[in-house]
Design an enzyme around this catalytic site. Structure first.
Site, PDB file in Angstrom:
ATOM      1  N   ARG A  53       0.819  -1.230   0.000  1.00  0.00           N
ATOM      2  CA  ARG A  53       0.000   0.000   0.000  1.00  0.00           C
ATOM      3  C   ARG A  53       0.853   1.282   0.000  1.00  0.00           C
ATOM      4  O   ARG A  53       0.453   2.300   0.551  1.00  0.00           O
ATOM      5  CB  ARG A  53      -0.948   0.028   1.212  1.00  0.00           C
ATOM      6  N   SER A 100     -10.847  -0.429   2.853  1.00  0.00           N
ATOM      7  CA  SER A 100     -10.120  -0.526   4.129  1.00  0.00           C
ATOM      8  C   SER A 100      -9.706   0.878   4.553  1.00  0.00           C
ATOM      9  O   SER A 100      -9.073   1.595   3.784  1.00  0.00           O
ATOM     10  CB  SER A 100      -8.846  -1.352   3.953  1.00  0.00           C
ATOM     11  N   GLU A 136      -5.025   4.149   5.613  1.00  0.00           N
ATOM     12  CA  GLU A 136      -4.655   3.895   4.228  1.00  0.00           C
ATOM     13  C   GLU A 136      -5.264   5.006   3.375  1.00  0.00           C
ATOM     14  O   GLU A 136      -4.744   5.367   2.332  1.00  0.00           O
ATOM     15  CB  GLU A 136      -5.248   2.522   3.858  1.00  0.00           C
TER      16      GLU A 136
HETATM   17  N1  EPU Z   1     -11.435 -10.197  10.259  1.00  0.00           N
HETATM   18  C1  EPU Z   1     -12.043  -9.954  11.466  1.00  0.00           C
HETATM   19  N2  EPU Z   1     -13.150  -9.157  11.486  1.00  0.00           N
HETATM   20  C2  EPU Z   1     -13.670  -8.605  10.364  1.00  0.00           C
HETATM   21  C3  EPU Z   1     -13.082  -8.890   9.121  1.00  0.00           C
HETATM   22  C4  EPU Z   1     -11.944  -9.681   9.092  1.00  0.00           C
HETATM   23  O1  EPU Z   1     -11.611 -10.433  12.515  1.00  0.00           O
HETATM   24  O2  EPU Z   1     -14.656  -7.859  10.476  1.00  0.00           O
HETATM   25  C5  EPU Z   1     -10.189 -10.987  10.248  1.00  0.00           C
HETATM   26  C6  EPU Z   1     -10.323 -12.393   9.774  1.00  0.00           C
HETATM   27  O3  EPU Z   1      -9.461 -13.149  10.601  1.00  0.00           O
HETATM   28  C7  EPU Z   1      -9.773 -12.374   8.364  1.00  0.00           C
HETATM   29  C8  EPU Z   1      -8.732 -11.278   8.442  1.00  0.00           C
HETATM   30  O4  EPU Z   1      -9.254 -10.343   9.387  1.00  0.00           O
HETATM   31  O5  EPU Z   1      -9.206 -13.593   8.032  1.00  0.00           O
HETATM   32  C9  EPU Z   1      -8.419 -10.606   7.135  1.00  0.00           C
HETATM   33  O6  EPU Z   1      -9.614 -10.098   6.549  1.00  0.00           O
HETATM   34  P1  EPU Z   1      -9.780 -10.001   4.961  1.00  0.00           P
HETATM   35  O7  EPU Z   1      -9.478 -11.289   4.329  1.00  0.00           O
HETATM   36  O8  EPU Z   1     -11.115  -9.379   4.690  1.00  0.00           O
HETATM   37  O9  EPU Z   1      -8.609  -9.048   4.499  1.00  0.00           O
HETATM   38  P2  EPU Z   1      -8.050  -7.663   5.062  1.00  0.00           P
HETATM   39  O10 EPU Z   1      -6.642  -7.890   5.455  1.00  0.00           O
HETATM   40  O11 EPU Z   1      -8.949  -7.049   6.072  1.00  0.00           O
HETATM   41  C10 EPU Z   1      -7.036  -6.869   2.776  1.00  0.00           C
HETATM   42  C11 EPU Z   1      -7.036  -5.594   2.007  1.00  0.00           C
HETATM   43  C12 EPU Z   1      -8.328  -5.457   1.198  1.00  0.00           C
HETATM   44  C13 EPU Z   1      -8.422  -6.630   0.235  1.00  0.00           C
HETATM   45  C14 EPU Z   1      -8.406  -7.944   1.075  1.00  0.00           C
HETATM   46  C15 EPU Z   1      -8.366  -9.182   0.205  1.00  0.00           C
HETATM   47  C16 EPU Z   1      -5.678  -4.083   3.349  1.00  0.00           C
HETATM   48  C17 EPU Z   1      -5.640  -2.883   4.252  1.00  0.00           C
HETATM   49  N3  EPU Z   1      -6.883  -4.461   2.923  1.00  0.00           N
HETATM   50  O12 EPU Z   1      -8.089  -6.758   3.746  1.00  0.00           O
HETATM   51  O13 EPU Z   1      -8.220  -4.280   0.413  1.00  0.00           O
HETATM   52  O14 EPU Z   1      -9.618  -6.584  -0.517  1.00  0.00           O
HETATM   53  O15 EPU Z   1      -7.223  -7.974   1.908  1.00  0.00           O
HETATM   54  O16 EPU Z   1      -7.130  -9.302  -0.416  1.00  0.00           O
HETATM   55  O17 EPU Z   1      -4.627  -4.635   3.038  1.00  0.00           O
HETATM   56  C18 EPU Z   1      -8.723  -1.932   0.393  1.00  0.00           C
HETATM   57  O18 EPU Z   1      -7.504  -1.741   0.360  1.00  0.00           O
HETATM   58  O19 EPU Z   1      -9.535  -0.976   0.387  1.00  0.00           O
HETATM   59  C19 EPU Z   1      -9.216  -3.300   0.472  1.00  0.00           C
HETATM   60  C20 EPU Z   1     -10.510  -3.571   0.558  1.00  0.00           C
END
Ligand code: EPU
Length: 337
Positions: free
Chosen positions: A161, A236, A332
């Protein structure tokens, strides 16, 4: 070139909060961009407005909305082509164009809101792929030397990012177009992100294609993330924090379920969504704003939130994560105060 005064930007911002800008230039060519930048000192550059939060409802600085369009195949090789895309093109529409034209490489990045020109600034990423994996170069107007410059991806200092356009050269360059290296034969796909394989298996899909992966990503994203057209948001709000492994080991004693992803031998990434969720914010509404029920990392505008309310909420979330875990989460989203 179109210039409008005192216009409401809410239609140009995915948070959809009301913001009145003193002056907006709509720029559709590099020549127009050059001419505006010669007249205006410190403009705010607006792409798709999907990663921006204005905390003040009156913007006194001039806004320049980039509407430079066009898709051009620059070089044809045996297995891949180099394709130039105007900064003002909609990112997802371009991803769909690439798939319809039998290219692969962008399918995992389907449905990311925003414009092509904004994509390199924060090295957009999702489902195991980052822009830097398919980016060849970036063309940008340098406000210091008043000339156009081309940067190969290796010069852009791309990281999670991040890029130099967001860090050491923040505000200096205005991206006019980007060149992508897209595969047209010998395709290889990235389905390492569990949910994609699960989705395709359930559908009985055996031979993966850019189209089927894109459809999987669209379905997964739509099930988790709110559509900004229906519920204002900027995806995010925070980056996932990266901490030392030794700190993580200490934290595990108090929080044995804390998830992590390996970064290297010394560092791990912690999902900010989990940290926020554990602080009790998921689904919690505070006036017109709050953390989305399906993904705690997404801050939403229920309709009438001001930029300041959204910002205050984000800072309260940040403080509670710091108090509970001692981890600082960093936005972000670009914040204009
Ligand atoms: N989780 C929770 N609570 C929640 C949601 C998620 O505890 O409400 C935990 C779960 O353990 C889950 C983990 O967080 O396994 C990760 O969640 P997720 O797979 O949704 O991915 P993320 O790390 O929150 C990142 C990117 C997203 C991208 C997804 C999929 C960042 C800041 N965000 O989210 O990007 O779509 O991975 O690759 O790196 C964006 O940048 O706007 C964005 C949406």
């Amino acid at each position: 070139m179109r210039v409008e005064e005192n216009i409401d930007l809410s239609n140009f911002l995915s948070f959809s909060n009301e913001v009145v800008a003193k002056e907006v230039y709509f720029v559709s060519s590099v020549a127009e961009l050059q001419s505006v930048l010669n007249q205006v000192d410190d403009p705010i550059i607006l792409g798709g407005g999907s990663n921006m939060l204005f905390t003040n409802s009156n913007v006194q600085r001039t806004v320049v909305k980039i509407e430079i369009l066009g898709i051009e195949i620059l070089v044809k090789e045996e297995n891949y082509d180099l394709i130039a895309v105007g900064a003002g093109e909609n990112w997802h529409n371009f991803v769909l164009w690439s798939i319809e034209n039998n290219y692969s490489g962008l399918e995992n990045l389907s449905l990311i809101p925003g414009t092509v020109g904004a994509a390199p600034i924060q090295n957009i990423g999702a489902y195991g792929v980052e822009l830097k994996d398919v980016l060849h170069s970036v063309e940008a107007y340098d406000r210091e030397s008043k000339s156009l410059k081309t940067f190969h991806v290796s010069e852009c200092e791309m990281a999670y990012r991040e890029s130099m356009f967001k860090t050491k050269h923040k505000g200096r360059f205005v991206i006019t177009d980007i060149v992508l290296k897209l595969q047209k034969a010998n395709h290889s796909y990235n389905t390492s992100y569990g949910a994609i394989e699960e989705f395709l298996e359930k559908k009985g899909e055996k031979d993966y294609s850019a189209k089927s992966i894109s459809e999987a990503v669209i379905a997964i994203r739509s099930s988790k993330l709110p559509d900004p057209k229906q519920l204002g948001n900027a995806g995010s709000f925070f980056k996932n924090p990266i901490i030392r492994k030794s700190t993580y080991q200490d934290l595990l004693r108090s929080f044995p379920n804390m998830p992590s992803y390996n970064v290297d031998d010394h560092l791990v990434k912690i999902p900010a969504a989990w940290l926020i969720d554990q602080c009790g914010w998921r689904g919690k509404r505070v006036g017109e704003t709050g953390c989305y029920i399906g993904q705690a990392l997404v801050i939403v505008n229920y309709g009438k939130a001001t930029g300041e309310e959204i910002f205050t909420h984000a800072m309260n979330v940040k403080s509670s994560v710091l108090n509970k875990f001692g981890i600082e989460i960093i936005p972000e989203v670009n914040i204009f105060q």
